[in-house]
Design a protein around this motif. Sequence first.
Motif, short mmCIF file in Angstrom:
data_model
loop_
_atom_site.label_atom_id
_atom_site.label_comp_id
_atom_site.label_asym_id
_atom_site.label_seq_id
_atom_site.Cartn_x
_atom_site.Cartn_y
_atom_site.Cartn_z
N TRP A 61 0.83 -1.20 0.00
CA TRP A 61 0.00 0.00 0.00
C TRP A 61 0.87 1.26 0.00
CZ3 TRP A 61 -3.87 3.15 -0.52
CH2 TRP A 61 -3.97 4.30 0.28
N GLU A 62 1.93 1.23 0.80
CA GLU A 62 2.80 2.40 0.92
C GLU A 62 3.45 2.75 -0.43
OE1 GLU A 62 2.12 0.68 4.83
OE2 GLU A 62 2.87 -0.20 2.95
N GLN A 63 3.87 1.72 -1.15
CA GLN A 63 4.51 1.98 -2.44
C GLN A 63 3.50 2.43 -3.48
OE1 GLN A 63 6.67 -1.34 -4.25
NE2 GLN A 63 8.13 0.12 -5.10
N ARG A 64 2.30 1.85 -3.44
CA ARG A 64 1.30 2.21 -4.43
C ARG A 64 0.76 3.63 -4.24
NH1 ARG A 64 -2.99 -0.32 -3.80
NH2 ARG A 64 -2.47 -1.71 -2.07
N ILE A 65 0.64 4.07 -3.00
CA ILE A 65 0.14 5.44 -2.81
C ILE A 65 1.22 6.45 -3.19
CG2 ILE A 65 0.75 5.66 -0.36
CD1 ILE A 65 -1.84 7.33 -0.07
N ASP A 66 2.48 6.10 -3.00
CA ASP A 66 3.56 6.97 -3.42
C ASP A 66 3.57 7.10 -4.94
OD1 ASP A 66 6.04 8.49 -3.22
OD2 ASP A 66 7.02 6.70 -4.00
N ILE A 67 3.42 5.98 -5.64
CA ILE A 67 3.37 6.00 -7.10
C ILE A 67 2.14 6.77 -7.59
CG2 ILE A 67 3.07 4.56 -9.16
CD1 ILE A 67 4.77 2.43 -7.76
N SER A 68 0.99 6.53 -6.94
CA SER A 68 -0.24 7.22 -7.33
C SER A 68 -0.11 8.73 -7.15
CB SER A 68 -1.42 6.70 -6.49
OG SER A 68 -1.62 5.32 -6.70
N TYR A 69 0.51 9.14 -6.06
CA TYR A 69 0.75 10.56 -5.80
C TYR A 69 1.61 11.16 -6.91
CZ TYR A 69 2.58 14.72 -3.35
OH TYR A 69 2.93 16.00 -3.00
N GLN A 70 2.65 10.44 -7.30
CA GLN A 70 3.51 10.94 -8.38
C GLN A 70 2.79 11.00 -9.72
OE1 GLN A 70 7.77 9.81 -8.49
NE2 GLN A 70 7.30 8.43 -6.81
N LEU A 71 1.91 10.03 -9.96
CA LEU A 71 1.13 10.06 -11.20
C LEU A 71 0.27 11.31 -11.29
CD1 LEU A 71 -0.05 6.32 -11.40
CD2 LEU A 71 1.55 7.45 -12.96
N LEU A 72 -0.34 11.68 -10.17
CA LEU A 72 -1.17 12.88 -10.16
C LEU A 72 -0.32 14.15 -10.26
CD1 LEU A 72 -3.90 11.89 -7.56
CD2 LEU A 72 -4.22 12.27 -10.01
N LEU A 73 0.88 14.12 -9.69
CA LEU A 73 1.78 15.27 -9.84
C LEU A 73 2.21 15.43 -11.30
CD1 LEU A 73 4.17 15.13 -6.73
CD2 LEU A 73 2.30 16.73 -7.17
N GLU A 183 -8.84 0.63 5.85
CA GLU A 183 -10.12 1.18 6.30
C GLU A 183 -9.94 2.37 7.22
OE1 GLU A 183 -14.28 -0.29 8.44
OE2 GLU A 183 -12.64 -1.71 8.13
N ASN A 184 -8.98 2.30 8.14
CA ASN A 184 -8.79 3.42 9.08
C ASN A 184 -8.37 4.69 8.35
OD1 ASN A 184 -6.26 2.08 8.57
ND2 ASN A 184 -5.36 3.27 10.23
N ILE A 185 -7.55 4.53 7.32
CA ILE A 185 -7.11 5.68 6.52
C ILE A 185 -8.28 6.25 5.73
CG2 ILE A 185 -5.71 6.36 4.52
CD1 ILE A 185 -3.51 4.55 5.57
N ASN A 186 -9.07 5.37 5.19
CA ASN A 186 -10.20 5.81 4.37
C ASN A 186 -11.23 6.58 5.21
OD1 ASN A 186 -11.22 5.93 1.76
ND2 ASN A 186 -12.48 4.12 2.00
N ILE A 187 -11.48 6.09 6.43
CA ILE A 187 -12.42 6.77 7.33
C ILE A 187 -11.90 8.15 7.70
CG2 ILE A 187 -13.43 6.73 9.64
CD1 ILE A 187 -13.56 3.67 9.39
N GLN A 188 -10.60 8.23 7.95
CA GLN A 188 -9.98 9.47 8.40
C GLN A 188 -9.87 10.51 7.29
OE1 GLN A 188 -6.07 8.91 10.01
NE2 GLN A 188 -5.72 11.08 10.40
N THR A 189 -9.54 10.07 6.07
CA THR A 189 -9.21 11.02 4.99
C THR A 189 -10.23 11.09 3.85
OG1 THR A 189 -7.98 9.34 3.74
CG2 THR A 189 -6.76 10.58 5.41
N LYS A 190 -11.15 10.10 3.81
CA LYS A 190 -12.10 10.00 2.69
C LYS A 190 -11.38 9.90 1.35
CE LYS A 190 -15.77 12.58 5.05
NZ LYS A 190 -16.71 13.73 4.99
N LEU A 191 -10.27 9.15 1.36
CA LEU A 191 -9.42 9.05 0.18
C LEU A 191 -10.15 8.42 -1.01
CD1 LEU A 191 -6.71 9.41 -1.20
CD2 LEU A 191 -5.95 7.26 -0.15
#
Length: 222
Positions: A61-73, A183-191
Motif C-alpha cells: 500500500w505504501e509503495q502504491r500510494i507513493d506512485i499514485s501521488y507521483q502520477l497525479l503530480l 479502512e482506518n485511513i479511508n475513514i480518516q481522509t475520505k481518500l
Amino acid sequence: MEMYKYGVMIYSSLLNPEAIILQAFPQAEGWPFPFYYGSCGRVIVEEYAGKTLSHYEDSSWEQRIDISYQLLLIAQTLTENASNFSLYMTDVTMDNFAVRSDGTVLLIDVESIVIVDRLANKEGQNTKIHHSKGEFCKDCLNFSFEDLCGSYQSDHNYYAICKGLLVPGSYFSSKGFLHSIPENINIQTKLSYLVQECASPSETNNRFKVLPKLLQVMKSLL
C-alpha cells in the motif's frame, strides 16, 4: 540546408513526434520524461526508466500510494505548469509509465501527447475551461482534439489518471492501482471518495477543485 532541416523536422513530427517532444520538454527542466540521448532515422535512444506500473499493481500500500501521488503530480505538471503549454496524455496504460530504481515515476511513452499553446488561446480571448466527461464510450479513455485544442485548459490529464488507472474498474486496471485502501485511513481522509470524485465528479464538483485536496491527503500519508 535550412529548408532540408525544416523538412526533416516536419517529417519526423508526422512519423513519430517523440524525439521532438523529449527535446522540447527535457527532463533537465523538470519534465517527467526519460532522458533523451539522441536518434538516428526512426530509432530513438532514451534512458531506461525501470519497470512499468504493471509490476507494482500488487505491491505494498505504501509503495502504491507513493506512485499514485507521483502520477497525479505528473498530471498536474503537464496541465498547470509555468510554461505556455499544456501537454495532454492520450495513452495512459500501465505500460506507459515506469518507476526508476530510486522510486521516481516517469511517463515513458510520449508520442501520443497533445500539445496546446495556452498563450495563443489566451491572446485569442479563449479562456474556456474544458471538463472531460468520457461521453464517447463507457469502457475506454477517450478525448476530442477539438475540445483539448480549443480550450485554454482542460482537466483531461486528471481524468486520464484517476479514471484510467487509479479507481476500481478503471480503464487499464480492473481493480484500480490504488486498491485496498486501509479502512482506518479511508475513514480518516475520505481518500476513496476523493479519488472517485477525480474520476467522475459529482454535479457540484470538478477536478480542478478536487485535485489539490487529493494531493494534500496523499502527501500527508507518505
